[in-house]
Design a protein around this motif. Sequence first.
Motif, PDB file in Angstrom:
ATOM      1  N   PRO A  10      13.393  30.705  -8.645  1.00  0.00           N
ATOM      2  CA  PRO A  10      13.097  30.557  -7.216  1.00  0.00           C
ATOM      3  C   PRO A  10      14.309  30.197  -6.380  1.00  0.00           C
ATOM      4  O   PRO A  10      14.254  30.258  -5.149  1.00  0.00           O
ATOM      5  N   ASP A  11      15.416  29.832  -7.020  1.00  0.00           N
ATOM      6  CA  ASP A  11      16.627  29.474  -6.286  1.00  0.00           C
ATOM      7  C   ASP A  11      17.500  30.684  -5.971  1.00  0.00           C
ATOM      8  O   ASP A  11      18.557  30.534  -5.339  1.00  0.00           O
ATOM      9  N   LEU A 194      23.216  38.786  -5.100  1.00  0.00           N
ATOM     10  CA  LEU A 194      22.303  37.680  -5.363  1.00  0.00           C
ATOM     11  C   LEU A 194      22.981  36.391  -4.922  1.00  0.00           C
ATOM     12  O   LEU A 194      24.132  36.132  -5.289  1.00  0.00           O
ATOM     13  N   VAL A 195      22.277  35.596  -4.141  1.00  0.00           N
ATOM     14  CA  VAL A 195      22.804  34.318  -3.674  1.00  0.00           C
ATOM     15  C   VAL A 195      22.007  33.213  -4.352  1.00  0.00           C
ATOM     16  O   VAL A 195      20.773  33.171  -4.243  1.00  0.00           O
ATOM     17  N   ILE A 196      22.695  32.331  -5.064  1.00  0.00           N
ATOM     18  CA  ILE A 196      22.050  31.250  -5.802  1.00  0.00           C
ATOM     19  C   ILE A 196      22.118  29.974  -4.980  1.00  0.00           C
ATOM     20  O   ILE A 196      23.211  29.440  -4.723  1.00  0.00           O
ATOM     21  N   SER A 201      14.655  24.049  -3.094  1.00  0.00           N
ATOM     22  CA  SER A 201      14.129  23.606  -1.803  1.00  0.00           C
ATOM     23  C   SER A 201      14.990  24.066  -0.632  1.00  0.00           C
ATOM     24  O   SER A 201      14.523  24.069   0.515  1.00  0.00           O
ATOM     25  N   GLU A 202      16.241  24.467  -0.880  1.00  0.00           N
ATOM     26  CA  GLU A 202      17.128  24.921   0.184  1.00  0.00           C
ATOM     27  C   GLU A 202      16.992  26.415   0.469  1.00  0.00           C
ATOM     28  O   GLU A 202      17.668  26.940   1.362  1.00  0.00           O
ATOM     29  N   VAL A 203      16.134  27.109  -0.286  1.00  0.00           N
ATOM     30  CA  VAL A 203      16.004  28.559  -0.133  1.00  0.00           C
ATOM     31  C   VAL A 203      15.530  28.958   1.261  1.00  0.00           C
ATOM     32  O   VAL A 203      16.094  29.882   1.865  1.00  0.00           O
ATOM     33  N   GLU A 224      13.183  36.723  -1.113  1.00  0.00           N
ATOM     34  CA  GLU A 224      13.249  35.519  -1.952  1.00  0.00           C
ATOM     35  C   GLU A 224      11.949  35.383  -2.744  1.00  0.00           C
ATOM     36  O   GLU A 224      10.912  35.933  -2.370  1.00  0.00           O
ATOM     37  N   ARG A 225      12.003  34.629  -3.818  1.00  0.00           N
ATOM     38  CA  ARG A 225      10.845  34.387  -4.682  1.00  0.00           C
ATOM     39  C   ARG A 225      10.309  32.965  -4.543  1.00  0.00           C
ATOM     40  O   ARG A 225       9.331  32.605  -5.184  1.00  0.00           O
ATOM     41  N   TYR A 226      10.969  32.168  -3.722  1.00  0.00           N
ATOM     42  CA  TYR A 226      10.608  30.752  -3.644  1.00  0.00           C
ATOM     43  C   TYR A 226       9.174  30.567  -3.157  1.00  0.00           C
ATOM     44  O   TYR A 226       8.415  29.773  -3.725  1.00  0.00           O
TER      45      TYR A 226
END
Length: 374
Positions: A10-11, A194-196, A201-203, A224-226
């Motif tokens: 999720p990140d 891809l950005v990690i 929680s910051e996504v 995003e998948r968050y």
Amino acid sequence: MSRAIRQDRPDVVEVKSRFNRALFETPRSGNLPPLTIPVYEPLIDPTDLEVAAGENQVVKRQSLFRNVVSGDSFLNIYIFGIDPDSEPGLSSFSIARGRFLRSEDRAVAVLDQASAQALGVDIGGTFPVRKADGTDLQLTVVGILDKLELRGAPPRSAEAPSLRPESTFVSSGAFVNIQTSEDIFGRESLTDALVIARSASEVPALVAKLQEAFRLEPGVFVTERYSQYQRKVHDFVLTLTLFSAVSIATLLLAGSFAANLLHDIYVERRRQYATLIAVGFRPATGIAPAVVFGLVLGFAAVAFGGLAARAFVPRTFAMPSLMADLGPTEPTIDWVVAGSLVAIAIAAVGIGSVSTVLRLVQQPLAITLSEENL
């Protein structure tokens, strides 16, 4: 929960450019020159992406689709320009022969078994790829993959060799260093990245910054998948909290029963411990048999309980339908569980013996030895 985090990540935020599905049909016979068929257009400026990502890690990619000449015909193949230092932390590559890419490599490639067989190459072999300037670049094969799980893989848009023919996403291809793909493209712009995020929680804030940075570019999409991950695990977290509360209450109740039982045993033997101290044993030595006895009982209970759990607990069990996406749960008895049980046993021994120890240390021995009804 750990498995869901590893699988869903999720990140991780995906930034992709527009997908072009227009393919040019050409004859599939005769000695044809290499034909470039663009699938991904490199629209993402790496500088803008890094500025928007801030301190979050950026994993760059350049994905392209090429016709590669093989004998008297040509073959469709996907080519991925990746960062060999960062990509293995997100995607899964299983090397069957040879080695994986290195940051200092140039004009080398790693192929999956299906693509290598279709191209008729092996370790040390070469195959040509047409560059943006119209010349061919010979890529030397340094590794063969027998398994591949590319995170954020593009959808299959044309017939090409595949390790999983039934998959709707690309499951095979040639992997080159990002510098090599820049030589092929003739530019540094990216097709996807891809950005990690530093934490899951910051996504949402990261996605907002990326969307703001590329708001004027209609061909760039940020996904995003968050949010999906949060919905998927919400019910699981509630259920896990309930199970944890019941488990803690059960452990405290069992510990209190054990402590009360040990307390009764120690009280009945208080005169015996006082006698040992009176004949010259140090208080610690006189009380040692009581402590050892309690620990033996506690560890025996832990051992028998662990064996019973291993024998009767199911190997896997399905979660409720609301949490079916998480897959089957596998109960495990690991070092954390074993350490917790041992700690509870030691705590029960300590609580059960504290009253007796205080009486022996603080109360005169004569009073303890004169007690008749304990």
